[in-house]
Design an enzyme around this catalytic site. Structure first.
Site, short mmCIF file in Angstrom:
data_model
loop_
_atom_site.label_atom_id
_atom_site.label_comp_id
_atom_site.label_asym_id
_atom_site.label_seq_id
_atom_site.Cartn_x
_atom_site.Cartn_y
_atom_site.Cartn_z
N SER A 87 0.84 -1.19 0.00
CA SER A 87 0.00 0.00 0.00
C SER A 87 0.87 1.24 0.00
O SER A 87 2.00 1.23 0.51
CB SER A 87 -0.89 0.01 1.25
OG SER A 87 -1.55 1.25 1.41
N TYR A 127 -1.52 -0.56 10.29
CA TYR A 127 -1.57 -0.95 8.88
C TYR A 127 -0.40 -0.35 8.12
O TYR A 127 0.30 -1.05 7.36
CB TYR A 127 -2.89 -0.48 8.26
CG TYR A 127 -3.06 -0.87 6.82
CD1 TYR A 127 -3.46 -2.15 6.47
CD2 TYR A 127 -2.82 0.05 5.81
CE1 TYR A 127 -3.62 -2.51 5.14
CE2 TYR A 127 -2.97 -0.29 4.48
CZ TYR A 127 -3.38 -1.58 4.15
OH TYR A 127 -3.53 -1.93 2.84
#
Length: 269
Positions: free
Chosen positions: A146, A159
């Site tokens: 990501s 995350y």
């Protein structure tokens, strides 16, 4: 999703977290492109969703394998070896979004679990497939990453940090795997409206103010046209699976990268 143009005929691809969201989209695209599949899901209840509609064409094998349980991943790879003859490509897709809010206020167990799944799960899947790849002298590993790991994502720190660690793990393991003919990449598909990026059924209705804040931000990105169509998100991934980017091993790559130009710029063939 538009039919992929990449030909994966003959490749045996393992996708973790394949019951829904991006994992399901990846599985469908690989299958359409001719690849055989080993699909793993977190539990047995989600297995039917993983293989639904993929009953014609290349063989599809499914297994319940929690990526935090090494023994279950090993059994899945053993099943794939029995049914398909082995695994050529691993797509580490399984992941969790983790807690939101200031890092020091996050539940420590939830923060650690995010690292266990997103980072530890990717490494555990590698441990399961790499012995076979090393024995055959070839293979590829692509771990879904990501932009949150490439830059930052305040208030979604678990995350973000887990994906940053995935990128660094990829860089290190790619060098370790060079003598074995195995390539490894971290891949950012962009914001996609499935899985972790999917719109809430009732946006902004969470009891958690930080969750509402994150949902509002994601909705603004969606409204501004910053989300990526699933077909576009998967297109470069299929090219990596096929081996078009092998000379770029170790790199963090995205859905928007021109792989041909990057390969040409690398000066290697």
């Amino acid at each position: 999703m538009s039919p992929p143009t990449t030909d994966l005929t003959g490749l045996r691809v393992m996708v973790t977290g394949a019951a829904g969201g991006l994992g399901r989209a990846i599985a469908e695209a690989v299958h359409t492109a001719g690849g055989q599949l080993m699909l793993t899901t977190h539990d047995t209840d989600s297995l039917p969703r993983a293989a639904a509609g993929l009953d014609r064409g290349p063989e599809v094998v499914t297994a319940a394998a929690d990526v935090t349980v090494d023994a279950e991943l090993t059994e899945a790879v053993e099943l794939a070896t029995e049914r398909l003859g082995g695994i050529d490509v691993l797509v580490n897709n399984a992941g969790v979004p983790g807690p939101v809010g200031p890092a020091w206020e996050n539940d420590p167990a939830a923060w650690a679990h995010t690292m266990e799944v997103n980072l530890g799960g990717a490494l555990a899947a590698c441990r399961a497939v790499l012995p076979g790849m090393i024995e055959r002298g070839r293979g590829r590993v692509v771990t879904i990453s990501s932009n949150a790991g490439h830059t930052r994502w305040p208030h979604v720190s678990a995350y973000s940090v887990s994906k940053a660690a995935v990128n660094k793990l990829t860089e290190n393991m790619a060098i370790e795997l060079l003598p074995h003919g195995i390539t490894m990449f971290s891949y950012h598909p962009g914001f996609v409206d499935v899985g972790l990026g999917a719109a809430e059924a009732v946006p902004g209705q969470s009891d958690d103010p930080w969750r509402r804040r994150i949902d509002s931000w994601l909705d603004a990105q969606r409204q501004d046209g910053k989300f990526t169509p699933v077909a576009e998100a998967v297109a470069n991934l299929l090219r990596l699976i096929a081996g078009e980017g092998d000379v770029l091993t170790g790199r963090y790559l995205t859905h928007a990268d021109d792989l041909a130009a990057l390969v040409a710029a690398s000066g290697r063939t």
